[in-house]
Design an enzyme around this catalytic site. Structure first.
Site, PDB file in Angstrom:
ATOM      1  N   SER A 574      57.447  15.031  -9.989  1.00 56.57           N
ATOM      2  CA  SER A 574      56.338  15.076 -10.928  1.00 56.57           C
ATOM      3  C   SER A 574      55.031  14.816 -10.181  1.00 56.57           C
ATOM      4  CB  SER A 574      56.575  14.081 -12.060  1.00 56.57           C
ATOM      5  OG  SER A 574      55.718  14.331 -13.144  1.00 56.57           O
ATOM      6  N   ASP A 660      59.991  22.539 -19.339  1.00 60.72           N
ATOM      7  CA  ASP A 660      59.176  21.359 -19.042  1.00 60.72           C
ATOM      8  C   ASP A 660      57.790  21.529 -19.665  1.00 60.72           C
ATOM      9  OD1 ASP A 660      57.832  19.200 -17.940  1.00 60.72           O
ATOM     10  OD2 ASP A 660      58.707  19.461 -15.960  1.00 60.72           O
ATOM     11  N   HIS A 695      61.348  18.188 -18.703  1.00 63.75           N
ATOM     12  CA  HIS A 695      60.784  17.453 -17.586  1.00 63.75           C
ATOM     13  C   HIS A 695      61.808  16.526 -16.930  1.00 63.75           C
ATOM     14  CE1 HIS A 695      57.429  16.044 -15.204  1.00 63.75           C
ATOM     15  NE2 HIS A 695      57.687  14.790 -15.514  1.00 63.75           N
TER      16      HIS A 695
END
Length: 724
Positions: A574, A660, A695
């Site tokens: 991320s 995501d 995600h």
């Protein structure tokens, strides 16, 4: 056992043999013009998620990745089996008491998801959790929710809300079966086991009950996936009669709702990255109007909890406002009357070396959570008839550890649930008795197969950044690995949002450690390990410190002989994936490989587009390049995608998910496409896209183990120790 990559059936040998060259994405020049700067983006067309050509390209990348890594299949299977063999698959959590029941969750061998259960409290005055059998049926056990049943026929499943009404009779729960973090909220009558007719789609994950159980408060999100509205739902009424009780129009702010542990107040919290505001309502009046505690002021953050001090209702407030002329960067703790919060007095003042993080209030004691020396710590503060007793920190006798408050739902309880872990200490659950100081071990995470913590060691090292700042590094390794030669090493980093990467045990990590790999964490600026200024010095126009700190840590580990450039892999996900992309451009020569999960590698394109999910709220973290030319130029100077250059890169594995909503799949897709077209040398450049996940990646514990096995097999193979 057969093991696939999580993207479809395992390719046959013929399939793999037919994929001999990497996919080459077509180039479709598109101009992005801001502040007089023209950037030509040749891969922006990959953003069209519904375009069959885009889907075909992602699937071609998946096929190529499997072709390039297919020889790792036996190693994947071995690592998966190691994780599975070390895990006590049929297990249950330590029961937590709430009202007349003990609540706990179960896991069963062969089942992907947990099962939430409860059993009745036998003796009202007994707070010793019952020792329950993980295998045998427990007399009187009630299954509240079986996620395996809810997940049936779905490729993805996530449980959002799980909230019991105060009388224990009703359950509010929500599920996401796409990975896009939009949940369907439902209600279950725990007396009958049947769902109520009420059903609310499109919610954020939480749910908060009114004290009398007649209403539930929930949140919805806007088009950018920002929780912006709180609704009140009266059970038994249609959704279109739900009342909007709070709405936040400012796109920089997220909204949440909860209740104080005392159950006396409902609390709505509104927060940006740098500013917060609380609203309060007496919980016995669910249809009343919320009132503001302290009006928001730019740059001031605060939180509040209800306490009863010396027989008087008080709010205990953590805040970072100015105190005696000095900004309380690391926060202070104050006390205030509930009807005049502005009239607060400071209880614990500001310290440069202690970052106050949370205050938990109980009927007869307070619990303070904070960090000092880059470690999270807990202190208990008894309450007396006159006010405050003597605060004392809990000690655990470990150099590196993470200590935190566990599940403690009750206002009046004689014990305090504490959770402890370290890199070599499996998670331990304690009940601390404030009245006596006892620390009672209730459970230690089982690690099967003869795990001995004495076979491993953990310690803290320090690198020195270019500006002289000392950067902490945490390391864990087997004690018996050779000390006279550089070792293979996995260096993890994050460094954003004031998130701290604290010591924690991992069963799966043993598969690396037992093959002689050293695991290290670079606690770079932008995280929160060393206090608020540690974060401030790694965001907006100081963001590059995050990247150069990581490089400094890598060089320190090389210079001190712990590892070598051909023996080290960098790892981050991320915002940590942004770190990976930046490091790949800054110092590709330091690493044999880079593993980037859902990487935020095209940050400038995303932060320039207010219509994208989460963009506006991110401006406090990265700056606003849309309005500020200086921010634009600064972000452009470090954006991984825009700074790909013709040089030899290390091997790169980027992993993403098509659903995501936080870091869109298009970012790593564009990054890998540009790397493949620009980089020199013959390093392996791989993209793997989960075609039914969000995600957090795949769902289900076995699928997650497969994903870890896939990543670790790549790491070990890239380091040349896959045959150990």
């Amino acid at each position: 056992m057969a093991l696939d990559s999580g993207t479809g059936p395992t390719p046959t040998a013929a399939d793999l043999a037919s994929v001999v060259t990497p996919p080459i994405a077509k180039r479709v020049p598109a101009q992005r013009v801001h502040h007089g700067d023209v950037f030509v983006d040749e891969y922006e067309w990959l953003r069209e998620k519904e375009d069959p050509e885009v889907v075909a390209y992602l699937e071609a990348e998946n096929a190529y990745t499997e072709a390039e890594t297919g020889h790792q299949q036996p190693l994947r299977e071995k690592i998966f089996d190691e994780i599975k063999s070390r895990t006590q698959e049929t297990d249950l959590s330590v029961p937590t008491r709430m009202g007349d029941y003990w609540y706990y969750s179960r896991s069963f061998e062969g089942k992907q998801y947990g099962v939430h259960c409860r059993c009745a409290v036998d003796k009202p005055d007994d707070w010793t959790p019952p020792v329950l059998d993980a295998v045998e049926t427990i007399p009187g056990e009630q299954v509240l929710l079986d996620s395996n049943v809810l997940a049936r026929d779905h490729d993805f499943f996530a449980l959002g809300a799980f909230s019991i009404s105060h009388d224990g009779m009703l359950l509010a729960y929500s599920v996401d079966t796409a990975g896009d973090e939009r949940y369907v909220l439902r209600f279950k009558d725990l007396r009958t086991g049947e769902n109520l007719a009420d059903e609310i789609p499109g919610t954020a994950p939480g749910a908060t009950w009114s004290l009398d159980g007649t209403h539930v408060f929930y949140q919805t999100v806007d088009e950018s996936w920002r929780p912006d509205t709180v609704w009140r739902h009266r059970l038994g009424t249609p959704k279109d009669q739900d009342v909007r009780v709070f709405h936040e129009p400012d796109e920089r702010y997220w909204v949440s709702i909860g209740a104080t542990r005392s159950e006396k107040y409902l609390m709505i919290w509104v927060g940006s990255k740098i500013t917060s505001e609380g609203w309060v309502l007496e919980s016995d009046d669910p249809e009343g109007e919320f009132r503001v505690l302290l009006p928001r002021r730019e740059g001031v953050e605060y939180s509040a909890e209800h306490a009863v001090i010396g027989g008087r209702d008080r709010f205990l407030i953590l805040h970072n406002d100015v105190v005696e002329g000095v900004k309380a960067e690391n926060f202070v703790l104050a006390e205030a009357p509930v009807d005049d919060v502005a009239a607060m007095t400071t209880l614990i003042g500001h310290r440069d070396d202690v970052r106050l993080e949370d205050i938990d209030c109980f009927a007869d004691h307070l619990v303070l959570s904070y960090r000092r020396g880059a470690l999270p710590r807990v202190a208990v503060w008894p309450l007396t008839a006159q006010g405050y007793g003597e605060l004392h920190e809990l000690e655990f006798g470990l150099e590196l550890f993470s200590a935190g408050v566990g599940a403690n739902p009750e206002w009046e309880q004689p014990t305090l649930r504490i959770v402890l872990t370290s890199f070599i200490t499996p998670t331990q659950v304690f009940d601390h008795v404030p009245a006596t100081g006892e620390l009672l071990l209730r459970k230690e995470q089982a690690v099967l197969g003869g795990y001995d913590p004495n076979d491993y060691e953990q310690h803290r090292d320090w690198a020195v950044a270019a500006d002289g700042t000392r950067i902490p590094i945490s390391l864990v390794r087997r004690k018996d690995i050779p000390a006279d030669a550089p070792n293979p090493l996995l260096l993890y980093g994050y460094g954003s949002y004031e998130a701290s990467i604290d010591p924690g045990f991992s069963v799966s990590r043993l598969s690396l450690l037992d093959r002689g790999v050293v695991f290290a964490i670079a606690h770079v600026r932008g995280g929160g390990e060393m206090g608020r200024l540690w974060y401030e010095h790694g965001k907006t126009l100081t963001k590059k410190n995050t990247f150069t700190d990581f490089v400094s840590c890598a060089r320190h580990l090389i210079d001190s002989g712990v590892t070598a450039p051909d023996r080290m892999i960098a790892d981050g996900g991320s915002a940590g994936g942004l770190l990976m992309g930046a490091v790949a451009n800054l110092a590709p020569e330091l690493f044999a490989g880079i593993l980037a999960n859902v990487p935020f590698v095209d940050p400038l394109t995303s932060i320039l587009d207010p219509s994208l999910p989460l963009t506006v709220i991110e401006w406090d973290e990265w700056g606003n390049p849309l309005e500020d030319p200086e921010v634009y130029e600064y972000m452009k100077s470090y954006s991984p995608y825009e700074n790909v250059r013709a040089t030899d890169y290390p091997a790169i594995l980027a992993i993403t998910s098509i659903n995501d909503t936080r870091v869109l799949y298009v970012e790593p897709a564009k990054w890998v496409a540009k790397l493949r077209a620009t980089a020199t040398g013959d390093a392996q450049l791989l993209l793997k896209t989960e075609m039914s996940a969000g995600h957090g990646g795949v769902s289900g514990r076995y699928e997650k183990w497969k994903e870890v096995a896939f990543e670790y097999a790549w790491v070990l193979d890239t380091l040349g120790v896959g045959d150990r």
